[in-house]
Design an enzyme around this catalytic site. Structure first.
Site, short mmCIF file in Angstrom:
data_model
loop_
_atom_site.label_atom_id
_atom_site.label_comp_id
_atom_site.label_asym_id
_atom_site.label_seq_id
_atom_site.Cartn_x
_atom_site.Cartn_y
_atom_site.Cartn_z
N ARG A 265 -3.46 47.10 29.83
CA ARG A 265 -2.10 46.66 30.21
C ARG A 265 -2.04 45.16 30.00
O ARG A 265 -2.90 44.41 30.49
CB ARG A 265 -1.77 47.08 31.65
N HIS A 269 -0.93 44.49 37.35
CA HIS A 269 -1.00 45.89 37.80
C HIS A 269 0.38 46.41 38.20
O HIS A 269 0.83 47.44 37.72
CB HIS A 269 -1.98 45.99 38.96
N TYR A 279 -8.78 37.84 37.73
CA TYR A 279 -9.92 38.73 37.48
C TYR A 279 -10.13 39.05 35.99
O TYR A 279 -11.02 39.81 35.65
CB TYR A 279 -9.79 40.03 38.30
C1 LIG Z 1 -5.47 57.68 47.16
C2 LIG Z 1 -5.07 56.27 46.88
N1 LIG Z 1 -5.94 55.27 47.17
C3 LIG Z 1 -5.60 53.98 46.92
C4 LIG Z 1 -4.37 53.68 46.40
C5 LIG Z 1 -3.99 52.23 46.13
N2 LIG Z 1 -3.98 52.00 44.66
C6 LIG Z 1 -2.83 51.98 43.99
S1 LIG Z 1 -3.07 51.77 42.36
C7 LIG Z 1 -4.74 51.67 42.54
C8 LIG Z 1 -5.62 51.47 41.34
C9 LIG Z 1 -5.38 52.49 40.28
O1 LIG Z 1 -6.06 52.16 39.10
P1 LIG Z 1 -6.10 53.14 37.88
O2 LIG Z 1 -6.30 54.55 38.34
O3 LIG Z 1 -7.08 52.60 36.92
O4 LIG Z 1 -4.62 53.11 37.30
P2 LIG Z 1 -3.77 51.97 36.61
O5 LIG Z 1 -2.82 51.47 37.68
O6 LIG Z 1 -4.69 50.92 36.11
O7 LIG Z 1 -2.97 52.61 35.52
C10 LIG Z 1 -5.09 51.81 43.88
C11 LIG Z 1 -6.47 51.76 44.38
C12 LIG Z 1 -3.48 54.76 46.11
N3 LIG Z 1 -2.29 54.57 45.57
N4 LIG Z 1 -3.87 56.04 46.35
#
Ligand SMILES: Cc1ncc(C[n+]2csc(CCOP(=O)(O)OP(=O)(O)O)c2C)c(N)n1
Length: 366
Positions: A265, A269, A279
């Site tokens: 991306r 985020h 980071y």
């Molecule tokens: C079960 C759960 N734990 C924590 C979160 C908080 N959270 C939101 S996005 C995220 C990271 C997600 O990263 P990734 O799966 O790599 O997806 P990306 O956003 O990079 O597409 C976290 C930990 C959540 N939404 N749901």
């Protein structure tokens, strides 16, 4: 059924044998003609236009968010090949279970854009879908959509449907328990599901290498007995081929497939306060910018005489107009009432909730 990819062989690959599939290199040259997608020139241009649409939507959504006219927004620039080319390979009747970053696929699948804007604003009308839209609202709980997709796919199988369920998570999502539960169930029941892992390198600020000791995320599929493969997620043609071949394989009753797209991306985020410069290094960001999926695909189309600067200008103006109209419509929606929101929780409202609704209605009438 003849396939360009031997999915059965992928079930037993060792991690060291997993290599990203590529069709177009970074200079826009075809490096694997045998994997070139079965798309006419017109359809190739259509695919590029959808990716451009997504990039424009990303830029406009960012501005609208900054103006306070949108709420939650997870930027998508950089991920267009992974998102749009995978959606492009699917059928309208296939069941989409998107995550919060997958709004472009959802709109392509049939959600009116103003509804996507209303969802971003937390409006209940953003979750009321057209009858012919085969999809669930974007899932914020990471990993959960994998379990739901496995269940939906089992339902499709039991109904004898010719369609598949498909879902997306990020690299971070593959560290969740739900992820393993979902793919294990799908493998055990051999359901028609396509699991896309969009590996953009980070779970918010946590690098992929810190999230898991596994060398690839594709191999996690293999552990569940399902074919797992990696694809260059900045290469729209490779993503399209892999996704459409996986769809054919899965819809023919061969069980699920897991696809890891290697992507990035370009932005933060979400727009809720993340600063990627804390980071990620500028060097790393620049390296990925050189892989921009739009530039690569545009170079290819340009060389074939299929796309021009004028076409791009006209199309950009048209998309901007559509976005402006959709935003106007979203802003005309009635102000969100808490009572309305509560009325949408259950089909048959339980008594405790009836009481709460009555309380809010009284307040709202004051
Ligand atoms: C079960 C759960 N734990 C924590 C979160 C908080 N959270 C939101 S996005 C995220 C990271 C997600 O990263 P990734 O799966 O790599 O997806 P990306 O956003 O990079 O597409 C976290 C930990 C959540 N939404 N749901």
């Amino acid at each position: 059924m003849t396939l360009k990819i031997d999915f059965e062989a992928l079930k037993t690959l060792s991690p060291a044998e997993i290599k990203p599939i590529q069709v177009l290199d970074e200079q826009g040259k075809v490096v694997a003609p045998e994997l070139f997608p079965d798309l006419s020139d017109e359809r190739l241009v259509e695919l590029f236009k959808k990716m451009l649409w997504s990039r424009i939507l990303d830029e406009r959504s960012t501005k609208l968010n900054r103006q306070g006219r949108l709420g939650f927004f997870a930027p998508t620039a950089g991920e267009e090949a992974s998102q749009i080319a995978s959606e492009f390979a699917m059928q309208k009747e296939d069941f989409l279970l998107p995550a919060y970053r997958d709004v472009p696929q959802l709109v392509m699948h049939g959600l009116p854009l103003e509804k996507a804007f209303l969802w971003s604003r937390g409006h209940v009308l953003g979750n009321q879908y057209p009858d012919d839209l085969v999809a669930l609202p974007p899932q914020i709980i990471i990993g959960a959509q994998y379990v739901q997709a496995a269940g939906v796919a089992l339902g499709l199988k039991k109904k004898g449907s010719p369609n598949v369920a498909y879902t997306y998570t990020g690299d971070g999502g593959t560290s969740q328990g739900d992820f393993y539960e979902g793919i294990n169930f799908a493998g055990a029941f051999q359901v028609p599901a396509i699991f896309v892992v969009q590996n953009n390198g980070y779970a918010i600020s946590v690098p992929r290498t810190v999230q898991t000791a596994a060398k690839t995320l594709a191999q996690k599929g293999i552990a569940a007995g399902i074919p797992g493969l990696q694809v260059d997620g900045m290469d729209a043609l490779a993503v399209y081929t892999v996704m459409s071949e996986a769809r054919k394989y899965s819809a023919a009753g061969n069980g699920p497939v897991l696809i890891e797209t290697l992507t990035y991306r370009f932005g933060p985020h979400t727009l809720s306060g993340d600063d990627p410069h804390r980071y990620r290094t500028a060097n790393e960001e620049n390296e990925w910018l050189q892989k921009d999926p739009l530039i690569r695909f545009r170079t290819y189309l340009d060389a074939k005489g299929l796309w021009s600067k004028e076409q791009e200008e006209d199309f950009t103006a048209q998309v901007n107009e559509e976005i402006t109209e959709a935003m106007k419509k979203a802003e005309q929606a009635p102000k969100q009432k808490i009572s309305e929101y509560l009325k949408n929780v259950f089909v048959e409202t339980p008594q405790a909730l009836e009481e709460q609704i009555a309380k809010f209605v009284a307040k709202e009438e004051e």
